[in-house]
Design a protein around this motif. Structure first.
Motif, PDB file in Angstrom:
ATOM      1  N   LEU A  53       0.884  -1.402   0.066  1.00  0.00           N
ATOM      2  CA  LEU A  53      -0.043   0.149   0.039  1.00  0.00           C
ATOM      3  C   LEU A  53       1.199   0.938  -0.108  1.00  0.00           C
ATOM      4  O   LEU A  53       0.458   2.138  -1.052  1.00  0.00           O
ATOM      5  N   ARG A  54       1.845   1.454   1.133  1.00  0.00           N
ATOM      6  CA  ARG A  54       2.825   2.204   1.269  1.00  0.00           C
ATOM      7  C   ARG A  54       3.464   2.023  -0.711  1.00  0.00           C
ATOM      8  O   ARG A  54       3.385   3.613  -1.040  1.00  0.00           O
ATOM      9  N   GLN A  55       3.739   1.696  -1.257  1.00  0.00           N
ATOM     10  CA  GLN A  55       4.349   1.452  -2.959  1.00  0.00           C
ATOM     11  C   GLN A  55       2.952   2.129  -3.457  1.00  0.00           C
ATOM     12  O   GLN A  55       4.200   3.045  -4.608  1.00  0.00           O
ATOM     13  N   CYS A  56       2.414   1.794  -3.609  1.00  0.00           N
ATOM     14  CA  CYS A  56       1.313   1.788  -4.392  1.00  0.00           C
ATOM     15  C   CYS A  56       0.581   3.325  -3.746  1.00  0.00           C
ATOM     16  O   CYS A  56       0.912   4.554  -5.385  1.00  0.00           O
ATOM     17  N   GLU A  57       0.923   4.188  -2.809  1.00  0.00           N
ATOM     18  CA  GLU A  57      -0.068   5.035  -2.329  1.00  0.00           C
ATOM     19  C   GLU A  57       1.670   6.037  -3.082  1.00  0.00           C
ATOM     20  O   GLU A  57       1.940   7.404  -3.706  1.00  0.00           O
ATOM     21  N   THR A  58       3.022   5.912  -2.978  1.00  0.00           N
ATOM     22  CA  THR A  58       3.892   6.607  -3.701  1.00  0.00           C
ATOM     23  C   THR A  58       4.127   6.762  -4.779  1.00  0.00           C
ATOM     24  O   THR A  58       4.028   8.189  -5.286  1.00  0.00           O
ATOM     25  N   PHE A  59       3.873   5.386  -5.255  1.00  0.00           N
ATOM     26  CA  PHE A  59       4.021   5.752  -7.386  1.00  0.00           C
ATOM     27  C   PHE A  59       3.021   6.926  -7.679  1.00  0.00           C
ATOM     28  O   PHE A  59       2.852   7.625  -8.502  1.00  0.00           O
ATOM     29  N   ARG A  63       3.178   9.853  -9.729  1.00  0.00           N
ATOM     30  CA  ARG A  63       2.570  10.529 -10.449  1.00  0.00           C
ATOM     31  C   ARG A  63       1.273  11.534 -10.884  1.00  0.00           C
ATOM     32  O   ARG A  63       1.103  12.196 -11.320  1.00  0.00           O
ATOM     33  N   GLN A  64       1.052  11.855  -9.503  1.00  0.00           N
ATOM     34  CA  GLN A  64       0.355  13.419  -9.660  1.00  0.00           C
ATOM     35  C   GLN A  64       1.534  14.440  -9.840  1.00  0.00           C
ATOM     36  O   GLN A  64       0.528  15.310  -9.866  1.00  0.00           O
ATOM     37  N   GLN A  65       2.379  14.090  -9.216  1.00  0.00           N
ATOM     38  CA  GLN A  65       3.112  15.728  -9.281  1.00  0.00           C
ATOM     39  C   GLN A  65       3.451  15.692 -10.475  1.00  0.00           C
ATOM     40  O   GLN A  65       3.309  16.613 -11.408  1.00  0.00           O
ATOM     41  N   GLN A  66       3.779  14.458 -11.501  1.00  0.00           N
ATOM     42  CA  GLN A  66       3.943  14.842 -13.108  1.00  0.00           C
ATOM     43  C   GLN A  66       2.933  15.221 -14.167  1.00  0.00           C
ATOM     44  O   GLN A  66       2.551  16.384 -14.567  1.00  0.00           O
ATOM     45  N   VAL A  67       1.657  15.316 -13.312  1.00  0.00           N
ATOM     46  CA  VAL A  67       0.120  15.156 -14.375  1.00  0.00           C
ATOM     47  C   VAL A  67       0.211  17.338 -13.875  1.00  0.00           C
ATOM     48  O   VAL A  67       0.463  17.679 -14.693  1.00  0.00           O
TER      49      VAL A  67
END
Length: 77
Positions: A53-59, A63-67
């Motif tokens: 879950l932590r890995q998914c949250e980081t991912f 991606r949100q930062q990229q967007v």
């Protein structure tokens, strides 16, 4: 027990995949809910799920930062 990777950068794993991790989390939940695991295995599986879950949250945060950056670039143009 599954080896845990650094959750700070899921992209550092060449085979890391968001959908795969979500499926693994769902499988862990199903195993825990089945009641067939011994207590120690439940704790191990739960720890694995939390790490995934932590890995998914980081991912998702990355991606949100990229967007956000792309949107900002579009607005500036």
């Amino acid at each position: 027990m599954v080896k845990r990777k650094n959750a700070s950068n899921p992209d550092s794993e060449t085979n890391w995949n968001y959908e795969t991790k979500v499926a693994e989390i769902e499988a862990i939940i199903a195993r825990i809910e089945s009641g067939e695991l011994e207590l120690e295995a439940v704790f191990d599986q739960f720890a694995n799920a939390v790490e995934y879950l932590r890995q998914c949250e980081t991912f998702l945060q990355q991606r949100q930062q990229q967007v956000d950056l792309l949107i900002e670039t579009l607005i500036d143009e």
